[in-house]
Write an enzyme that holds these catalytic residues in place. Structure first.
Site, PDB file in Angstrom:
ATOM      1  N   ARG A 179     -82.842 -11.740 -69.263  1.00 22.72           N
ATOM      2  CA  ARG A 179     -82.600 -11.825 -67.829  1.00 22.72           C
ATOM      3  C   ARG A 179     -83.596 -12.502 -67.068  1.00 22.72           C
ATOM      4  O   ARG A 179     -83.080 -13.454 -66.324  1.00 22.72           O
ATOM      5  CB  ARG A 179     -82.765 -10.202 -67.265  1.00 22.72           C
ATOM      6  CG  ARG A 179     -82.554 -10.375 -65.553  1.00 22.72           C
ATOM      7  CD  ARG A 179     -82.436  -8.968 -64.965  1.00 22.72           C
ATOM      8  NE  ARG A 179     -81.265  -8.297 -65.629  1.00 22.72           N
ATOM      9  CZ  ARG A 179     -81.404  -7.305 -66.000  1.00 22.72           C
ATOM     10  NH1 ARG A 179     -82.560  -6.682 -66.637  1.00 22.72           N
ATOM     11  NH2 ARG A 179     -80.441  -6.485 -66.520  1.00 22.72           N
ATOM     12  N   ALA A 180     -84.774 -12.655 -67.561  1.00 21.06           N
ATOM     13  CA  ALA A 180     -85.899 -13.437 -67.098  1.00 21.06           C
ATOM     14  C   ALA A 180     -85.595 -14.828 -67.161  1.00 21.06           C
ATOM     15  O   ALA A 180     -85.591 -15.851 -66.034  1.00 21.06           O
ATOM     16  CB  ALA A 180     -87.243 -13.299 -67.604  1.00 21.06           C
TER      17      ALA A 180
END
Length: 310
Positions: free
Chosen positions: A242-243
């Site tokens: 996600r990052a």
């Protein structure tokens, strides 16, 4: 919009906080922002002023004291049994669809409320189930949370849901603090006149956001930048992907906000500062802990030619 709302463009300082909030207006799918800092640093003022920039946008407040039913909505089981049809009373997650969901002191929320926010943020849908009966509705919103770190931490699962995170503090420059006092007193004395004074700046910022939305759809990151983003995620030791995805989306949004369709190294560096700091896990007895300066050093070698869209 309520004439009593303090103009966004009148807020003194807090540039990173204001930038993070504006990026979420340019790109509502970005994933929201967490603002951490001491009381009295314009956190709530900035959030409430945000909706004043875009016609039709509302800030839906989720108070810490809200019950689970108030947040997710309720199903009338007796009506379903008696009439053979579902009767759903919408909650705050329904009201926030297409708008801003604001949670002050988000670190003090009960676990059940946090779980509901996590589910809605992940799926874009809120589902309520009672006695074998369920109801679902769309619930896509910009999640903005504010908190004072001295009052407790945030669950890692919820922390990771925020695309961006910023730290805020009081102004340390005497003139800046004086200007904060002057503007607040002027606003309280005559809100209409004060808002009128900043009307042109508000209109210009609104146009900048609208233009940035148009530019954002035209940006395509190069393969080199995509590889760079993945490498940064690995080196910083963040969990999952996600990052990485958020880092690229943030860099694209920054470029659009600056009026460009090409992504520059400074966009990637600024995006990393907004996206990565709250996701980097510090393990027990680990000697090296990444901080803002560590990230800056890691990004120094990004070649300029890699930063142009393909």
């Amino acid at each position: 919009m309520n004439g009593e709302v303090y103009p966004f463009t009148a807020i003194v300082g807090q540039e990173r906080m204001k930038k993070g909030l504006l990026l979420n207006l340019v790109n509502p799918s970005l994933g929201g922002i967490l603002i951490r800092g001491e009381k009295g640093t314009a956190k709530s003022t900035a959030v409430r002023a945000l909706a004043d920039l875009m016609p039709g946008l509302r800030v839906v407040n989720l108070p810490v004291s809200a019950t689970e039913d108030r947040v997710v909505g309720t199903l009338d089981i007796e009506h379903a049994i008696r009439e053979g049809e579902k009767k759903f009373s919408p909650g705050l997650l329904a009201a926030a669809h297409g708008h801003i969901l604001y949670v002050d002191e988000i670190n003090l929320l009960e676990d059940a409320i946090v779980d509901a926010l996590l589910d809605a943020a992940a799926m874009g849908v809120n589902t309520v189930e009672r006695e074998g009966i369920s109801h679902s509705h769309a619930s896509r919103f910009v999640l903005i949370g504010t908190m004072n770190p001295e009052e407790g931490d945030l669950r890692p699962q919820l922390l990771d849901r925020f695309a961006l995170s910023v730290e805020v503090g009081g102004e340390r420059d005497v003139e800046s603090r004086m200007e904060v006092i002057r503007r607040r007193l002027a606003f309280e004395s005559d809100p209409a006149a004060f808002r009128s004074k900043y009307g042109q700046e508000q209109a210009e910022l609104r146009l900048r956001i609208e233009r940035a939305r148009e530019l954002l759809s035209q940006i395509e990151p190069s393969e080199t930048l995509t590889a760079w983003t993945a490498t940064v995620g690995i080196k910083l030791g963040v969990d999952g992907h996600r990052a990485d995805i958020t880092l690229m989306k943030t860099a694209m949004t920054l470029a659009a906000f600056q009026g460009r369709t090409d992504i520059l190294p400074e966009d990637m560096a600024e995006a990393a500062m907004l996206v990565m700091l709250h996701r980097m896990r510090r393990r027990p007895f680990e000697e090296e802990a990444f901080d803002a300066e560590s990230i800056r050093k890691l990004l120094e070698d990004l070649p300029l030619e890699a930063a142009h869209a393909s």
